[in-house]
Design an enzyme around this catalytic site. Structure first.
Site, short mmCIF file in Angstrom:
data_model
loop_
_atom_site.label_atom_id
_atom_site.label_comp_id
_atom_site.label_asym_id
_atom_site.label_seq_id
_atom_site.Cartn_x
_atom_site.Cartn_y
_atom_site.Cartn_z
CD GLN D 125 -44.57 -6.23 24.21
OE1 GLN D 125 -45.27 -5.29 24.58
NE2 GLN D 125 -44.67 -7.41 24.74
N GLY D 126 -41.31 -7.00 20.49
CA GLY D 126 -40.51 -8.20 20.24
C GLY D 126 -39.95 -8.75 21.54
CB SER D 128 -43.17 -13.88 23.01
OG SER D 128 -44.00 -13.45 24.04
CD GLU D 243 -52.70 -2.82 31.08
OE1 GLU D 243 -53.82 -2.34 31.16
OE2 GLU D 243 -52.27 -3.71 31.82
CB SER D 371 -49.63 -19.09 31.27
OG SER D 371 -48.78 -19.53 32.31
CG ASN D 372 -55.08 -18.74 33.44
OD1 ASN D 372 -54.97 -17.55 33.11
ND2 ASN D 372 -56.18 -19.45 33.24
CD GLU D 373 -51.31 -22.83 33.45
OE1 GLU D 373 -50.95 -21.97 32.62
OE2 GLU D 373 -52.41 -23.40 33.41
#
Lengths: 343, 399, 343, 399
Positions: D125-126, D128, D243, D371-373
């Site tokens: 997967q490209g 990020s 998924e 992210s969690n944020e």
């Protein structure tokens, strides 16, 4: 999810909302009796609906939401005990309960002993015992399960000054109640099984109270953040506060999921039902306490005044942590279960 | 003062306190009525003033005055060590009012008010308002100039023991032009003025040490203004800085001295043999030691003139966080019995061993006097150099 | 605060900064010897500066800041042991140390026993033992303090693959080193006192490493937040992140204050010196570990690549928690001290 | 499928797994070279495909396809229970690539690529990019249209096992006009195209399961575009949702099954009699049970069509938080010895019992995939109705 479950939730929410926050015992109990909530988990053979705790916990969530004072958990446990009693010993008392006379069951582990001819001991955190027609309790080690009529000799009921005033907490002191004045509901193996069933369901009930109370308190807090302004903007625009309520919502969602999973395990009689119930109670009451702790901070000064309901949730949340099994003991029991798995 | 002189001063203070702290005040004040508490405060105040220990921060020439910050620190530490009652009723008088007068008052104002303070006049503070929270700049209580008087109307909240106060340090808005701080003016108000009413706040702890004050066209003479009209913000900063970190030196010392209460709670519940509990007690003790060291270090920095902007916020935030941890561990060690313990010690702090009460009282430090959230903003922006949020930041629909 | 202290800090910072991050053993150790850092806490009678640990911790803070690999804590402890030895037994070794030959001291509690004619046991977390001329260690129960020359028989040195690679960690296995090949530095009461002094100072040294490392890592993190942009603005403008770094700064400030307080207590020989040292080590290493945990999260993906120094701080921080006394044991010791006060 | 049928399907899957999970793969993969790991993945992939257990989410008609979400959940749970290797090398092929093709691909694209996936083609997967973090809309890799080709230049990062990939799902910018999402286009790229180079990232764990991909004027035929030009954002959302929560069902089940590893760590350090440690283990077990219940409940909601926006974020955030708690307790129980344990299990998850490694790997869940944020923002804004921050919010000097 059963349709009945959603109907029960809607019906309970309406009753509790109509009763205000906190929903008083007087406003909720008669309606609960009238609507047949006491029948939820009672076996069909006893005239009940024969539903599981997957449904019952929904009821207790809603009662928790409204900080309800009615002793419905205690009543459900009493019904469970009476329906499971040997020799139909509890039949007439079950009738009185279903007719609306509360029977009290301690929500904390007490110390009751059968010594000589009498029952002695002190039972703490017994809801609404003062107005109950009887008390159901077990001797230590679950040797026997007893019903003690309210008017039996040597029964003293006190009302200790619990910080949580949303429920009518009593302590019951038994000072040698003659065995002849009490009813044996079960002994031996049967008593052990019944007491196990009661403690597991008691944990589910308190976990449900926590899940419901936490959800309602989170809503109050969100509303406060949306309306209260500081430095020229609503508090809800401060990212640090948004992240904190997001964490609370996450903890409460997980607690709710685990509660329902644990209730399903109990209903299915799964071997891990105990462990799930202790885990659900630990997680739910911790989430409620954390939510209450944060809610008071996020409300600022206003939450420190008795006019605001914040503190009622806080006091109930902190008490719930201690009910239905001391949290240190429950955590130890779960840890030891893991250690056993580790072989 | 040399280290030896300081040590001998400490010995002196310690001896005096040992002889004079009212015996058994904790049990006497447990579930005592407010009036008994006020009586105790009065007696203790007069004793301390008499011994010169209430006014060490006043200038030389005043009774007890002219003590260095280092000596003041000794007094506060020893008061904590001796577990003396906190001088709650007079704190605003001795610190906030007196320091404001010394720093910003006129000579007439000083002559008029300071002797009264020594004689026991009680002052309260009228800064906070409902809906203002930590955002003092948004205050709405108005003071309108009418000749040689101001007419004050509005509402103040969270004023400590205002129901017993003779005077009030009031921050009111005289103008709504310009930046919000610019329109504030600082007034000294006689609490017996017509138009003032005080209503104690029923707190969730059952206490009522705070009150609301309502002002309905209350007349305040212009000579009772401190500083210029519109210059109240700066005066208020002086008021708030008056205790110079001494309170947290005292409170964190009290916290350290209160740790054994947690140990006793463990014993009472039969858990003193449990290594897990003992370790958790040890971890908390380490946190408390850190809170105390930080408060002490801050005062040392002030003494040395090396304080940085934001340092005070580090101390207050850390104390508030550790105090909450203390209270949480108290709840845990206390267990179910703590929930039927409504014992209530007036004039104590947030670690009385009545754990539910202590837990609730711990919010006095995380909310009041600039909430934890405000302190974090200050630390991030002033001490760590993170950028400030733009002042123009609004909801999109408002922008 | 002594002027020397500030000079020492400035000098150490320059040396460490010039050596890069991590500051290698080779770049720092010779300069440290040259500048006389080993003399800091050595008594004047031994040719040292006779300063206290209030000054020494400043040095270790700066070494921590630069993730320095030089075994200066170990050397300072060795000097303490040699200077305190009975009968001048350590004098010649002290000379070698001051001339720049490292002597290693374990930074974790090991297991050394004098059995029959020999010394046996395994010592873990001994920094730079491979390049040292000797090892200083004590038998269990602090019965005796020994110096074991590197080239004594039956001394095996391993280099276990510690995740923290900023320091040259070794394990030393003693397989019956003949007593005759080792030097007794102290026995009995004197050994007990010396070992106490070493463990307390070891805790201060690790606490200082943590305080310095945490401060530097926080600076790196602040710099990252100021420069890295997301959603069109610097991360430093996100209030949730600002509050988290404010919390880290607070914890680190408290840890630093306690470290200096503990060092002062040790220098003054105060009765509470032990407890303060354990407390300082617990607080400082916990703050460092928390700072490292948060820093990695705040750095995002970039911190997960070896090119970025974030992980070096993390691995050192997590290891520091375990050095200079197992944290569970230290917490227990402090808790028991409180319990004793509770009477 | 009735509850009975589902139970019998579970029994079938369980039996197959018991017979087929490679014996001793954990020890074989401990400190194994990457190549050995790839070989294991290949074998396991072909076994699973052969048994129809790799493609339950594919449409009916495809081998193994047409299974309900409830059956897919059973497969993932049983894979976790059997402690089978995770199919890391093929996850993008089987889920991201296949689902994207099923949902948004053309018939030609499906015919061309899907059979290859079943035969073992590896996709990466490209998405990020360096400096983009969780902000996918800010991607800068450019694709310029030149006749019937796109010319792609730029850099992608954190691409799982890209060094072994045959194809890449690429999100590239075809326009910088309009809102940032609008200019993105979705391309299928042959990894053997000239101009592509792949560089494994040396991770702080010593692993190199992620890679950077560099594109230097790489030609991609227009027929390899999925969706419209500028419509890549929506296609990427389909990829990321492919998924459907199954991964966290599997991972939280694996976490629950890994709890005994913590128990063994306690035993090894002689701490199994310590009630404090055992309680901390119990508290963590309760947290893990909650994470698992939340993941299961989420999938049940999807099955019932009652998913709310933000629900997926609750599950991911909670798992990431609990995983970190697990790793922290592992560090504590592991103590000093854990720091010299560099054991490294390829194809396992974040709870291998090599505690420092596990701790670092736990960041794969708190940083990657939003992210969690970011999850907290989504929960606050989408689920709790908190207002969004204004898009115009800039530093004051920039405003």
């Amino acid at each position: 999810m059963s349709e009945y479950r959603e109907e029960l939730r809607a019906s309970a929410r309406k009753v509790v909302e109509d009763a205000g926050t906190p929903a008083s015992e007087g406003a909720v109990w008669p309606v609960a009796v009238e609507l047949g909530w006491l029948l939820t988990t009672l076996p069909e053979a006893r005239g009940g609906l024969g539903l599981g705790w997957g449904d019952a916990v929904v009821l207790h969530e809603e009662l928790g939401r409204g900080l309800a004072g009615a002793p419905l958990l205690s009543a459900a446990l009493a019904a469970e005990a009476l329906a499971g009693a040997e020799n139909e010993a509890g039949a007439s008392w079950l009738e009185r309960l279903l007719a609306g006379e509360p029977i009290a069951v301690p929500l904390a582990d007490g110390a009751l002993a059968a010594e000589g001819d009498g029952l002695s001991g002190r039972l703490e955190a017994v809801p609404s015992a003062a107005g109950a027609c009887a008390l159901v309790a077990w001797t230590e080690g679950a040797e026997a399960l007893w019903l003690i009529p309210r008017d039996a000799p040597a029964v003293a009921i006190e009302t200790p000054p619990y910080w949580d005033e949303t429920r009518a907490w009593c302590a019951v002191e038994l000072r040698g109640v003659p065995r002849s004045a009490a009813v044996v509901l079960a002994r031996g193996e049967r008593a052990a099984r019944l007491v196990e069933a009661l403690t597991v369901r008691r944990a589910l009930g308190i976990a449900a109270d926590a899940v419901g109370g936490g959800a309602q308190l989170l809503e109050l807090t969100l509303e406060h953040l949306r309306t209260r302004r500081q430095f020229g903007r609503p508090l809800a625009l401060f990212q640090a506060l948004k992240h904190r309520v997001a964490d609370l919502a996450t903890e409460l969602a997980a607690a709710e999921a685990l509660l329902h999973e644990a209730a399903a395990a109990v209903d299915a009689g799964r071997a891990d039902a105990f462990r799930r119930a202790w885990e659900a109670k630990l997680v739910a009451t911790a989430a409620y306490a954390r939510c209450a702790e944060e809610a008071l901070q996020l409300h600022g000064g206003i939450g420190m005044a008795v006019e605001h309901p914040c503190h009622l949730f806080l006091k109930r949340a902190l008490l719930d942590v201690e009910l239905a099994g001391d949290p240190e003991s429950l955590a130890l029991a779960v840890g030891d279960a893991v250690l056993r798995e580790a072989g | 003062m040399t280290a030896e002189e300081l040590a001998s001063f400490r010995a002196e203070v310690r001896a005096w306190l040992e002889a004079n702290v009212p015996r058994g005040w904790r049990s006497a004040m447990t579930n005592a009525p407010q009036e008994a508490f006020v009586a105790l405060q009065r007696d203790w105040f007069h004793k301390l003033v008499g011994a010169g220990l209430a006014t060490p921060h006043w200038p030389a020439g005043w009774p007890g005055g002219g003590r260095s910050l280092a000596e003041q620190k000794v007094i506060f530490e020893e008061i904590a060590r001796a577990d003396a009652p906190r001088l709650i009723l007079y704190f605003v008088s001795l610190y906030h009012a007196a320091c404001t007068l010394f720093e910003c008052g006129t000579e007439e104002q000083r002559d008029r008010y300071l002797p009264g303070i020594l004689e026991g006049a009680v002052w309260c503070q009228g800064f906070s308002e409902p809906n203002a929270g930590s955002d003092l700049a948004s205050l709405r209580t108005r003071a309108e100039r009418r000749g040689d008087r101001y007419l004050v109307s509005g509402q103040k909240i969270w004023s400590t023991m205002a129901q017993y106060a003779d005077h009030c340090l009031l921050l009111a808005r005289t103008s709504s032009e310009g930046p919000p701080q610019a329109g504030l003016t600082y007034l000294l108000v006689d609490m017996k003025s017509p138009g003032i009413s005080v209503r104690p706040i029923h707190q969730i702890t059952g206490d009522d040490e705070f009150a609301e004050i309502f002002f309905d066209e209350v007349e305040v003479p212009v000579e009772n203004r401190v500083g210029e009209e519109g210059g109240g913000w700066a005066v208020a900063q002086a008021t708030l800085a008056s205790e110079r970190g001494l309170t947290l030196v005292e409170l964190s010392a009290r916290l350290a001295h209160a740790l054994p209460r947690l140990g006793r709670a463990l014993r009472e519940r039969g858990l003193a043999e449990d290594p897990g509990m003992r370790r958790d007690l040890g971890r908390l003790a380490a946190r408390v030691a850190a809170a105390r060291a930080l408060a002490d270090q801050y005062l040392e920095r002030r003494i040395a003139g090396r304080e940085r902007v934001g340092d005070a916020s580090l101390v207050k935030l850390h104390y508030a966080v550790v105090l909450r941890e203390f209270a949480r561990l108290g709840l845990r060690f206390g267990g179910l019995p703590a929930h039927r313990d409504r014992g209530f010690v007036r004039g104590a702090t947030q670690e009385t061993g009545h754990w539910v009460l202590d837990f609730m009282n711990s919010y006095n430090w995380s909310i009041a006097g600039g909430s934890n959230e405000i302190q974090r903003n200050i630390i991030a922006e002033r001490l760590l150099g993170m950028p400030r949020e733009p002042r123009t930041w609004r909801l999109e629909e408002e922008a």
